[in-house]
Write a protein that holds these residues in place. Structure first.
Motif, PDB file in Angstrom:
ATOM      1  N   GLU A 107      52.660  17.132  43.981  1.00 37.72           N
ATOM      2  CA  GLU A 107      52.630  17.536  45.244  1.00 37.72           C
ATOM      3  C   GLU A 107      51.576  18.448  45.625  1.00 37.72           C
ATOM      4  OE1 GLU A 107      55.329  17.011  47.455  1.00 37.72           O
ATOM      5  OE2 GLU A 107      56.068  15.465  46.102  1.00 37.72           O
ATOM      6  N   ASP A 114      50.523  12.834  53.499  1.00 34.77           N
ATOM      7  CA  ASP A 114      51.277  13.207  52.353  1.00 34.77           C
ATOM      8  C   ASP A 114      50.619  12.231  51.042  1.00 34.77           C
ATOM      9  OD1 ASP A 114      52.889  14.801  53.433  1.00 34.77           O
ATOM     10  OD2 ASP A 114      54.111  13.020  54.316  1.00 34.77           O
ATOM     11  N   SER A 119      48.575  18.909  61.472  1.00 38.37           N
ATOM     12  CA  SER A 119      48.976  19.564  60.449  1.00 38.37           C
ATOM     13  C   SER A 119      47.935  20.589  59.853  1.00 38.37           C
ATOM     14  CB  SER A 119      49.616  18.654  59.201  1.00 38.37           C
ATOM     15  OG  SER A 119      48.640  17.715  58.859  1.00 38.37           O
ATOM     16  N   MET A 151      49.338  11.555  47.693  1.00 36.49           N
ATOM     17  CA  MET A 151      48.794  12.026  46.747  1.00 36.49           C
ATOM     18  C   MET A 151      47.574  11.573  46.055  1.00 36.49           C
ATOM     19  SD  MET A 151      52.364  12.716  44.961  1.00 36.49           S
ATOM     20  CE  MET A 151      53.877  12.628  45.922  1.00 36.49           C
ATOM     21  N   LYS A 200      48.515  16.147  47.409  1.00 35.55           N
ATOM     22  CA  LYS A 200      48.665  15.868  48.644  1.00 35.55           C
ATOM     23  C   LYS A 200      47.188  16.135  49.434  1.00 35.55           C
ATOM     24  CE  LYS A 200      53.606  15.476  49.393  1.00 35.55           C
ATOM     25  NZ  LYS A 200      54.563  15.679  50.462  1.00 35.55           N
ATOM     26  N   THR A 250      48.693   7.853  63.316  1.00 32.17           N
ATOM     27  CA  THR A 250      48.662   8.642  62.141  1.00 32.17           C
ATOM     28  C   THR A 250      47.754  10.055  62.244  1.00 32.17           C
ATOM     29  OG1 THR A 250      47.098   7.730  60.844  1.00 32.17           O
ATOM     30  CG2 THR A 250      49.502   7.141  60.440  1.00 32.17           C
ATOM     31  N   THR A 279      46.975  16.638  52.776  1.00 33.88           N
ATOM     32  CA  THR A 279      46.976  17.848  53.526  1.00 33.88           C
ATOM     33  C   THR A 279      46.826  19.129  52.569  1.00 33.88           C
ATOM     34  OG1 THR A 279      48.117  16.480  55.288  1.00 33.88           O
ATOM     35  CG2 THR A 279      48.503  18.991  55.420  1.00 33.88           C
ATOM     36  N   THR A 280      47.603  19.094  51.629  1.00 36.94           N
ATOM     37  CA  THR A 280      47.545  20.128  50.668  1.00 36.94           C
ATOM     38  C   THR A 280      46.290  20.703  50.279  1.00 36.94           C
ATOM     39  OG1 THR A 280      49.899  19.922  50.177  1.00 36.94           O
ATOM     40  CG2 THR A 280      48.684  21.331  48.728  1.00 36.94           C
ATOM     41  N   ASN A 286      47.205   9.224  55.783  1.00 34.92           N
ATOM     42  CA  ASN A 286      48.568   9.573  55.504  1.00 34.92           C
ATOM     43  C   ASN A 286      48.364  10.968  54.800  1.00 34.92           C
ATOM     44  OD1 ASN A 286      50.770  10.081  54.383  1.00 34.92           O
ATOM     45  ND2 ASN A 286      51.356   8.171  53.791  1.00 34.92           N
TER      46      ASN A 286
END
Length: 151
Positions: free
Chosen positions: A70, A59, A107, A61, A73, A100, A75-76, A57
C-alpha cells in the motif's frame, strides 16, 4: 548554436547535453515500476519530478510484492515526495474515455507546497479522435538527471 525558435543553446549554460549519457532498457512493467519507485523515493529537498502520461491510476502499486505494498501506491509516493519538498509537476491526459486525470490531480494538489498546482489534466485533445499518448518521466536531482520514455 541556434535551436528551434531561435533560442541560443549556449545561453542555457548547458554545453555537454548529450555526452556521458547511459541508456538502460526496461523491458517489462515490473522493472519499470520498481525503478520508478526507487527514483521517486530517492528525490529529496530541492529535487524535482516531472511526468506526463496518457492515463493514470493513483492506486496503482509500483511494487505489489513489497513488505507494505500500500505504501508503494502512486498517489502515496508522490505525496511523500512533496512532503520532502520535492517539486512535482504532472500533466495527465484527460481523454474522452478515461476521466482519471481530474481525480488523480485532486488527490495530489492539496499536498503541494510549491506555486500553482502539482498536477493538471491536459484536455486540449479531449475529443473522440485524439489524445495525448505520451509517457515521460524526468527526475532532476542536484547532481543527475534520470528520464524514462515509454511508447
Amino acid at each position: 548554436d541556434t535551436s528551434r525558435g531561435g533560442h541560443s543553446r549556449s545561453a542555457t549554460g548547458i554545453f555537454d547535453i548529450s555526452r556521458g549519457n547511459e541508456v538502460y532498457p526496461l523491458v517489462n512493467g515490473r522493472q519499470v515500476m520498481k525503478s520508478l519507485l526507487a527514483d521517486i523515493n530517492a528525490a529529496t529537498n530541492g529535487d524535482s519530478i516531472h511526468m506526463t502520461t496518457y492515463a493514470v491510476n493513483g492506486d496503482m502499486m509500483l511494487d505489489p510484492e513489497a513488505k507494505d505494498p500500500e505504501a508503494t501506491k502512486l498517489t502515496t509516493v508522490f505525496i511523500a515526495a512533496m512532503k520532502r519538498n520535492v517539486s512535482v509537476r504532472i500533466l495527465v491526459n484527460d481523454n474522452a474515455y478515461l476521466h482519471t486525470a481530474l481525480s488523480f490531480c485532486h488527490s495530489l494538489n492539496p499536498h503541494y507546497q510549491g506555486p500553482g498546482d502539482a498536477c493538471v489534466p491536459e484536455s486540449r485533445h479531449h475529443h473522440v479522435s485524439g489524445s495525448l499518448h505520451a509517457k515521460l518521466w524526468s527526475f532532476i536531482y542536484a547532481d543527475d538527471v534520470v528520464s524514462y520514455l515509454g511508447s
